[in-house]
Design a protein around this motif. Structure first.
Motif, PDB file in Angstrom:
ATOM      1  N   TYR A   1       0.476   1.939  12.018  1.00  0.00           N
ATOM      2  CA  TYR A   1      -0.367   1.883  10.832  1.00  0.00           C
ATOM      3  C   TYR A   1      -0.248   3.178  10.014  1.00  0.00           C
ATOM      4  O   TYR A   1      -0.064   3.140   8.796  1.00  0.00           O
ATOM      5  N   ALA A   2      -0.368   4.312  10.679  1.00  0.00           N
ATOM      6  CA  ALA A   2      -0.316   5.590   9.970  1.00  0.00           C
ATOM      7  C   ALA A   2       1.035   5.789   9.293  1.00  0.00           C
ATOM      8  O   ALA A   2       1.114   6.233   8.145  1.00  0.00           O
ATOM      9  N   ARG A   3       2.092   5.454  10.002  1.00  0.00           N
ATOM     10  CA  ARG A   3       3.425   5.568   9.391  1.00  0.00           C
ATOM     11  C   ARG A   3       3.585   4.566   8.257  1.00  0.00           C
ATOM     12  O   ARG A   3       4.199   4.853   7.229  1.00  0.00           O
ATOM     13  N   GLY A   4       3.019   3.387   8.454  1.00  0.00           N
ATOM     14  CA  GLY A   4       3.118   2.361   7.428  1.00  0.00           C
ATOM     15  C   GLY A   4       2.423   2.715   6.144  1.00  0.00           C
ATOM     16  O   GLY A   4       2.771   2.220   5.075  1.00  0.00           O
ATOM     17  N   LEU A   5       1.416   3.569   6.226  1.00  0.00           N
ATOM     18  CA  LEU A   5       0.712   4.014   5.024  1.00  0.00           C
ATOM     19  C   LEU A   5       1.534   4.987   4.189  1.00  0.00           C
ATOM     20  O   LEU A   5       1.512   4.939   2.960  1.00  0.00           O
ATOM     21  N   PHE A   6       2.290   5.860   4.876  1.00  0.00           N
ATOM     22  CA  PHE A   6       2.897   6.986   4.170  1.00  0.00           C
ATOM     23  C   PHE A   6       4.405   7.071   4.244  1.00  0.00           C
ATOM     24  O   PHE A   6       5.023   7.727   3.404  1.00  0.00           O
ATOM     25  N   MET A   7       5.016   6.442   5.255  1.00  0.00           N
ATOM     26  CA  MET A   7       6.442   6.678   5.497  1.00  0.00           C
ATOM     27  C   MET A   7       7.194   5.357   5.576  1.00  0.00           C
ATOM     28  O   MET A   7       6.669   4.335   5.992  1.00  0.00           O
ATOM     29  N   THR A   8       8.479   5.404   5.222  1.00  0.00           N
ATOM     30  CA  THR A   8       9.302   4.187   5.222  1.00  0.00           C
ATOM     31  C   THR A   8      10.067   4.004   6.515  1.00  0.00           C
ATOM     32  O   THR A   8      10.480   2.911   6.843  1.00  0.00           O
ATOM     33  N   GLN A   9      10.261   5.079   7.270  1.00  0.00           N
ATOM     34  CA  GLN A   9      11.043   4.989   8.498  1.00  0.00           C
ATOM     35  C   GLN A   9      10.121   4.782   9.694  1.00  0.00           C
ATOM     36  O   GLN A   9       9.039   5.351   9.758  1.00  0.00           O
ATOM     37  N   SER A  10      10.566   3.976  10.674  1.00  0.00           N
ATOM     38  CA  SER A  10       9.780   3.709  11.876  1.00  0.00           C
ATOM     39  C   SER A  10      10.076   4.721  12.950  1.00  0.00           C
ATOM     40  O   SER A  10      10.854   5.619  12.776  1.00  0.00           O
TER      41      SER A  10
ATOM     42  N   THR B   1       0.833  -1.204   0.000  1.00  0.00           N
ATOM     43  CA  THR B   1       0.000   0.000   0.000  1.00  0.00           C
ATOM     44  C   THR B   1       0.866   1.253   0.000  1.00  0.00           C
ATOM     45  O   THR B   1       0.617   2.212  -0.748  1.00  0.00           O
ATOM     46  N   ARG B   2       1.902   1.253   0.844  1.00  0.00           N
ATOM     47  CA  ARG B   2       2.765   2.433   0.969  1.00  0.00           C
ATOM     48  C   ARG B   2       3.478   2.749  -0.350  1.00  0.00           C
ATOM     49  O   ARG B   2       3.577   3.911  -0.748  1.00  0.00           O
ATOM     50  N   GLU B   3       3.959   1.724  -1.030  1.00  0.00           N
ATOM     51  CA  GLU B   3       4.640   1.947  -2.307  1.00  0.00           C
ATOM     52  C   GLU B   3       3.689   2.568  -3.322  1.00  0.00           C
ATOM     53  O   GLU B   3       4.069   3.464  -4.085  1.00  0.00           O
ATOM     54  N   THR B   4       2.450   2.103  -3.322  1.00  0.00           N
ATOM     55  CA  THR B   4       1.452   2.660  -4.244  1.00  0.00           C
ATOM     56  C   THR B   4       1.161   4.116  -3.913  1.00  0.00           C
ATOM     57  O   THR B   4       1.137   4.984  -4.795  1.00  0.00           O
ATOM     58  N   VAL B   5       0.937   4.395  -2.626  1.00  0.00           N
ATOM     59  CA  VAL B   5       0.631   5.764  -2.197  1.00  0.00           C
ATOM     60  C   VAL B   5       1.795   6.704  -2.515  1.00  0.00           C
ATOM     61  O   VAL B   5       1.604   7.788  -3.077  1.00  0.00           O
ATOM     62  N   ALA B   6       3.019   6.284  -2.158  1.00  0.00           N
ATOM     63  CA  ALA B   6       4.186   7.140  -2.385  1.00  0.00           C
ATOM     64  C   ALA B   6       4.378   7.414  -3.873  1.00  0.00           C
ATOM     65  O   ALA B   6       4.692   8.546  -4.270  1.00  0.00           O
TER      66      ALA B   6
END
Length: 302
Positions: A293-302, A14-19
């Motif tokens: 979850y929110a970071r996982g949607l939009f960001m690569t760093q934890s 999902t994150r790759e698609t959004v980014a």
């Protein structure tokens, strides 16, 4: 790997698609009306509902206040706004023994494997867990639960295939109470929420449980396939008409680009996400963490 990192990893598709979609419309600059509208369309592509996408971007617009920002700042703000839309985690209180959790959902959502994985989670915390095989309708369902139960190191109360599911639940609760179990997890047959006779069977199971204790079940969790996305809204309404729902289990998030739907589902339903599935292993169903979850949607760093 901790729960936080598992969620980040599970949302990678999902994150790759959004980014990728956001990068196509914004790199650096001001968030004009045209940019906001384009970003909104990209969020809709990740199955984030219109109202939810609008709230996220309105929050971002207010933060930006007309100043120039870069993509990293945009994604960070979007993650924060997404997190703020989710209710804070409220872990189940296991102060009553046995704590009874009923799992419901349509066919193929992943109820049986979810039950076993949650059992494994609690066993790893030192809890004594019993499973109830109340899917007496589907051929092989009981044996499937037994295989998963063996992997999780827990016992199963079962009757023969085709027997009354409510009777299994009744006997399982009696056994769990008599033997001092901490939790009783009840697996039920997959059913379409539009089939009145099957929903009545579910209502009967709940009525029979409440003959032993009016507070039962302590939790009823709707299991949703993450690939279903916002199409799960009718499922919630249908099952909620049969028995009150306390939370959601969203499976298969690692295999979908629709991971953004979790935001909308939680907001629309008004109940918390309890667990999310991010893989096939026993330890790959993890307690929901809104920050991860929110970071996982939009960001690569934890």
């Amino acid at each position: 790997m901790g729960f936080f990192d598992k969620i980040l990893q599970g949302l990678s598709r999902t994150r790759e698609t959004v980014a990728r979609e956001i990068q196509a419309v914004f790199g650096k600059g001001r968030l004009t009306d045209e940019v906001i509208e384009a970003l909104e369309e990209k969020l809709l592509g990740a199955d984030i509902g219109f109202d939810t996408a609008h709230l996220i971007l309105e929050g971002v617009r207010k933060r930006a206040r007309g100043q120039e920002i870069d993509q990293a700042q945009l994604l960070a703000w979007m993650a924060e706004e997404a997190r703020n839309l989710l209710p804070a985690e409220t872990p189940a209180h296991l102060d009553v023994r046995p704590h009874v959790i009923l799992f419901v959902g349509v066919n193929g959502a992943g109820k049986t494997t979810s039950v076993a994985k949650i059992a494994h989670h609690y066993v790893s915390q030192g809890k004594k867990v019993l499973l109830a095989a109340c899917d007496t309708f589907r051929a092989g369902a009981i044996s499937q639960l037994e295989v998963w139960a063996q992997r999780a190191g827990v016992e199963v109360v079962k009757h023969s295939e085709g027997s009354d599911a409510a009777s299994v639940a009744y006997d399982a609760y009696g056994a769990a109470k008599a033997r001092g179990y901490d939790l009783l997890l009840i697996d039920t047959a997959g059913r379409l929420h539009t089939k009145d006779n099957l929903m009545e069977e579910l209502r009967k199971l709940v009525r029979v449980l409440r003959k032993q204790d009016p507070a039962l079940p302590h939790e009823t969790l709707l299991v949703i396939d993450g690939n279903t996305g916002q199409n799960a809204l009718p499922q919630f309404k249908g099952f909620g008409a049969a028995t009150p729902l306390n939370g959601l289990v969203v499976t298969k998030l690692d295999g979908t680009a629709k991971g953004g739907s979790v935001l909308t589902l939680s907001r629309e339903f008004g109940v918390p996400i309890r667990w999310v599935g991010v893989g096939e292993g026993l330890e790959d169903l993890v307690p929901f963490d809104r920050e991860a979850y929110a970071r996982g949607l939009f960001m690569t760093q934890s």
